[in-house]
Scaffold this active site. Structure first.
Site, PDB file in Angstrom:
ATOM      1  N   LYS A 172       0.824  -1.207   0.000  1.00 34.20           N
ATOM      2  CA  LYS A 172       0.000   0.000   0.000  1.00 34.20           C
ATOM      3  C   LYS A 172       0.860   1.261   0.000  1.00 34.20           C
ATOM      4  O   LYS A 172       0.635   2.179  -0.775  1.00 34.20           O
ATOM      5  CB  LYS A 172      -0.904   0.056   1.249  1.00 34.20           C
ATOM      6  CG  LYS A 172      -1.856  -1.095   1.393  1.00 34.20           C
ATOM      7  CD  LYS A 172      -2.718  -0.954   2.637  1.00 34.20           C
ATOM      8  CE  LYS A 172      -1.960  -0.987   3.946  1.00 34.20           C
ATOM      9  NZ  LYS A 172      -1.293  -2.277   4.236  1.00 34.20           N
ATOM     10  N   ARG A 185      -8.996   1.227   8.847  1.00 32.59           N
ATOM     11  CA  ARG A 185      -8.663  -0.167   9.107  1.00 32.59           C
ATOM     12  C   ARG A 185      -9.796  -0.880   9.819  1.00 32.59           C
ATOM     13  O   ARG A 185      -9.663  -2.060  10.130  1.00 32.59           O
ATOM     14  CB  ARG A 185      -7.415  -0.238   9.986  1.00 32.59           C
ATOM     15  CG  ARG A 185      -6.129  -0.487   9.194  1.00 32.59           C
ATOM     16  CD  ARG A 185      -5.007  -0.571  10.197  1.00 32.59           C
ATOM     17  NE  ARG A 185      -3.835  -1.233   9.734  1.00 32.59           N
ATOM     18  CZ  ARG A 185      -2.736  -0.626   9.293  1.00 32.59           C
ATOM     19  NH1 ARG A 185      -2.700   0.671   9.172  1.00 32.59           N
ATOM     20  NH2 ARG A 185      -1.677  -1.331   8.960  1.00 32.59           N
ATOM     21  N   ARG A 195      11.577  -5.832   4.673  1.00 33.60           N
ATOM     22  CA  ARG A 195      11.241  -4.405   4.593  1.00 33.60           C
ATOM     23  C   ARG A 195      12.201  -3.602   5.461  1.00 33.60           C
ATOM     24  O   ARG A 195      12.529  -3.995   6.580  1.00 33.60           O
ATOM     25  CB  ARG A 195       9.807  -4.179   5.066  1.00 33.60           C
ATOM     26  CG  ARG A 195       9.494  -2.700   5.263  1.00 33.60           C
ATOM     27  CD  ARG A 195       8.049  -2.372   5.129  1.00 33.60           C
ATOM     28  NE  ARG A 195       7.226  -2.913   6.193  1.00 33.60           N
ATOM     29  CZ  ARG A 195       5.910  -2.745   6.257  1.00 33.60           C
ATOM     30  NH1 ARG A 195       5.279  -2.082   5.309  1.00 33.60           N
ATOM     31  NH2 ARG A 195       5.230  -3.274   7.248  1.00 33.60           N
ATOM     32  N   ARG A 253      11.417  -2.496  11.234  1.00 34.01           N
ATOM     33  CA  ARG A 253      10.402  -2.095  12.212  1.00 34.01           C
ATOM     34  C   ARG A 253      10.186  -3.201  13.243  1.00 34.01           C
ATOM     35  O   ARG A 253      10.162  -4.369  12.896  1.00 34.01           O
ATOM     36  CB  ARG A 253       9.079  -1.805  11.486  1.00 34.01           C
ATOM     37  CG  ARG A 253       9.085  -0.466  10.788  1.00 34.01           C
ATOM     38  CD  ARG A 253       7.931  -0.298   9.823  1.00 34.01           C
ATOM     39  NE  ARG A 253       6.651  -0.783  10.317  1.00 34.01           N
ATOM     40  CZ  ARG A 253       5.515  -0.663   9.621  1.00 34.01           C
ATOM     41  NH1 ARG A 253       5.522  -0.076   8.434  1.00 34.01           N
ATOM     42  NH2 ARG A 253       4.386  -1.129  10.100  1.00 34.01           N
ATOM     43  N   ARG A 265      -0.558  -9.398  13.218  1.00 38.69           N
ATOM     44  CA  ARG A 265      -1.084  -8.322  12.368  1.00 38.69           C
ATOM     45  C   ARG A 265      -1.952  -8.889  11.257  1.00 38.69           C
ATOM     46  O   ARG A 265      -2.957  -8.291  10.882  1.00 38.69           O
ATOM     47  CB  ARG A 265       0.067  -7.492  11.798  1.00 38.69           C
ATOM     48  CG  ARG A 265       0.790  -6.720  12.890  1.00 38.69           C
ATOM     49  CD  ARG A 265       2.040  -6.068  12.385  1.00 38.69           C
ATOM     50  NE  ARG A 265       1.747  -4.995  11.448  1.00 38.69           N
ATOM     51  CZ  ARG A 265       2.651  -4.489  10.613  1.00 38.69           C
ATOM     52  NH1 ARG A 265       3.868  -4.966  10.594  1.00 38.69           N
ATOM     53  NH2 ARG A 265       2.316  -3.513   9.809  1.00 38.69           N
TER      54      ARG A 265
HETATM   55  P1  ADP Z   1       2.269  -1.753   3.252  1.00 41.61           P
HETATM   56  O1  ADP Z   1       2.311  -0.253   3.152  1.00 41.61           O
HETATM   57  O2  ADP Z   1       1.042  -2.344   2.594  1.00 41.61           O
HETATM   58  O3  ADP Z   1       2.457  -2.271   4.640  1.00 41.61           O
HETATM   59  P2  ADP Z   1       4.842  -1.641   1.841  1.00 41.61           P
HETATM   60  O4  ADP Z   1       4.533  -0.722   0.694  1.00 41.61           O
HETATM   61  O5  ADP Z   1       5.644  -1.100   2.951  1.00 41.61           O
HETATM   62  O6  ADP Z   1       3.486  -2.336   2.396  1.00 41.61           O
HETATM   63  O7  ADP Z   1       5.544  -2.957   1.235  1.00 41.61           O
HETATM   64  C1  ADP Z   1       5.992  -4.021   2.079  1.00 41.61           C
HETATM   65  C2  ADP Z   1       7.389  -4.483   1.622  1.00 41.61           C
HETATM   66  O8  ADP Z   1       7.274  -5.153   0.351  1.00 41.61           O
HETATM   67  C3  ADP Z   1       8.356  -3.325   1.409  1.00 41.61           C
HETATM   68  O9  ADP Z   1       9.643  -3.740   1.811  1.00 41.61           O
HETATM   69  C4  ADP Z   1       8.304  -3.053  -0.104  1.00 41.61           C
HETATM   70  O10 ADP Z   1       9.532  -2.530  -0.584  1.00 41.61           O
HETATM   71  C5  ADP Z   1       8.015  -4.454  -0.672  1.00 41.61           C
HETATM   72  N1  ADP Z   1       7.125  -4.436  -1.840  1.00 41.61           N
HETATM   73  C6  ADP Z   1       6.094  -3.579  -2.093  1.00 41.61           C
HETATM   74  N2  ADP Z   1       5.489  -3.890  -3.265  1.00 41.61           N
HETATM   75  C7  ADP Z   1       6.134  -4.979  -3.761  1.00 41.61           C
HETATM   76  C8  ADP Z   1       5.986  -5.792  -4.958  1.00 41.61           C
HETATM   77  N3  ADP Z   1       5.026  -5.541  -5.855  1.00 41.61           N
HETATM   78  N4  ADP Z   1       6.848  -6.831  -5.101  1.00 41.61           N
HETATM   79  C9  ADP Z   1       7.799  -7.102  -4.175  1.00 41.61           C
HETATM   80  N5  ADP Z   1       7.987  -6.383  -3.057  1.00 41.61           N
HETATM   81  C10 ADP Z   1       7.178  -5.328  -2.835  1.00 41.61           C
HETATM   82  P1  AMP Z   2       1.293   0.627   9.066  1.00 43.70           P
HETATM   83  O1  AMP Z   2       2.467   1.507   8.996  1.00 43.70           O
HETATM   84  O2  AMP Z   2       0.129   1.114   8.222  1.00 43.70           O
HETATM   85  O3  AMP Z   2       1.617  -0.814   8.804  1.00 43.70           O
HETATM   86  O4  AMP Z   2       0.748   0.708  10.576  1.00 43.70           O
HETATM   87  C1  AMP Z   2       1.551   0.265  11.659  1.00 43.70           C
HETATM   88  C2  AMP Z   2       0.690   0.109  12.910  1.00 43.70           C
HETATM   89  O5  AMP Z   2       0.123   1.371  13.290  1.00 43.70           O
HETATM   90  C3  AMP Z   2      -0.492  -0.845  12.781  1.00 43.70           C
HETATM   91  O6  AMP Z   2      -0.146  -2.204  12.967  1.00 43.70           O
HETATM   92  C4  AMP Z   2      -1.401  -0.310  13.897  1.00 43.70           C
HETATM   93  O7  AMP Z   2      -0.950  -0.725  15.174  1.00 43.70           O
HETATM   94  C5  AMP Z   2      -1.192   1.196  13.801  1.00 43.70           C
HETATM   95  N1  AMP Z   2      -2.152   1.815  12.863  1.00 43.70           N
HETATM   96  C6  AMP Z   2      -1.871   2.437  11.687  1.00 43.70           C
HETATM   97  N2  AMP Z   2      -2.994   2.862  11.089  1.00 43.70           N
HETATM   98  C7  AMP Z   2      -4.029   2.501  11.907  1.00 43.70           C
HETATM   99  C8  AMP Z   2      -5.447   2.628  11.836  1.00 43.70           C
HETATM  100  N3  AMP Z   2      -6.062   3.222  10.800  1.00 43.70           N
HETATM  101  N4  AMP Z   2      -6.181   2.132  12.870  1.00 43.70           N
HETATM  102  C9  AMP Z   2      -5.592   1.539  13.924  1.00 43.70           C
HETATM  103  N5  AMP Z   2      -4.277   1.369  14.049  1.00 43.70           N
HETATM  104  C10 AMP Z   2      -3.485   1.841  13.047  1.00 43.70           C
END
Ligand code: ADP
Ligand code: AMP
Length: 213
Positions: free
Chosen positions: A13, A88, A127, A160, A171
């Site tokens: 995302k 969420r 990541r 993280r 999660r």
């Molecule tokens: P989210 O915001 O949904 O938690 P991220 O955008 O941080 O996910 O992506 C999670 C991990 O996967 C990151 O390390 C990112 O660089 C990698 N990633 C994102 N999209 C792809 C893809 N299409 N193929 C492979 N790896 C990806």
């Molecule tokens: P993210 O960076 O989007 O993966 O979010 C990391 C963490 O922040 C999540 O696992 C939740 O603990 C908290 N968080 C982020 N966005 C929300 C949301 N909209 N509602 C509740 N918790 C959130």
């Protein structure tokens, strides 16, 4: 244009939100980034959010909704935004809809980046995040130019705490129980767009651009 990114943690995302924001010149709003910035700065909000985040749980709706509504009320959001990680839960989505309706406005697209759980575990372990500017990398799929250093701001990258395998499992459970119902919620509103998130980042982005125009 107001866009919501849906998908499991690690589905991509944030990666796609960043690319959309650059192309369409929209602000990227990540509630996770806002919480992490607060943790880094030692604020009360950060202290409270951290207790939930470290366990892989959602931060309570009241707190999350408040910071989101404050953020979207800012001037740079007048012409739209991309929400990454919000809503969420169904109550979060309902509050957002209610607030937008008051302004005679609405969400235009809810894009679901679909990635099965098996792929997620792999992605999260690789990541790397920049807590300074919010940029995201992957050791294999999107490495920074210099190992462990953010290309954009030069800060050191971190794994993280909530990307450790035990927490990722929690999660994912939380995602299936509390967040996945949003797919139906936005499907019923007729604004849901599904994209396959298992292909390369650029291929996912091409598909999103074909949806957004
Ligand atoms: P989210 O915001 O949904 O938690 P991220 O955008 O941080 O996910 O992506 C999670 C991990 O996967 C990151 O390390 C990112 O660089 C990698 N990633 C994102 N999209 C792809 C893809 N299409 N193929 C492979 N790896 C990806
Ligand atoms: P993210 O960076 O989007 O993966 O979010 C990391 C963490 O922040 C999540 O696992 C939740 O603990 C908290 N968080 C982020 N966005 C929300 C949301 N909209 N509602 C509740 N918790 C959130």
């Amino acid at each position: 244009m107001k866009i919501i990114m849906l998908g499991a943690p690690g589905a991509g995302k944030g990666t796609q939100a960043e690319m959309i924001c650059e192309k369409y010149k929209l602000p990227h709003i990540s509630t996770g980034d806002i919480f992490r910035a607060n943790i880094k700065n030692g604020t009360e909000l950060g202290k409270e959010a951290k207790q939930y985040m470290d366990k892989g749980l959602l931060v309570p709706d009241e707190l999350t909704v408040k910071i989101l509504l404050d953020r979207v009320a800012k001037d740079d959001c007048k012409d739209g935004y991309v929400l990454d990680g919000f809503p969420r839960t169904i109550p979060q989505a309902e509050v957002l809809d209610k607030e937008l309706t008051k302004l005679g406005d609405k969400v235009d697209f809810a894009i679901n980046v679909d990635v099965p759980d098996e792929n997620i575990i792999n992605r999260m372990g690789g990541r790397r995040a920049c807590v300074n500017c919010g940029a995201t990398y992957h050791v294999q799929f999107a490495p920074p130019a210099k190992e462990n250093i953010c290309d954009k701001c030069g800060n050191t990258l971190i794994l993280r705490d909530d990307d450790k395998p035990e927490t990722v499992k929690n999660r994912l459970d939380v995602y299936h129980k509390q967040t996945q119902p949003l797919i139906e919620y936005y499907g019923n509103k007729g604004i849901l767009k599904e994209v396959d998130g298992t292909v390369s980042m650029n291929e996912v982005f091409e598909r999103i651009v074909s949806i957004l125009g």
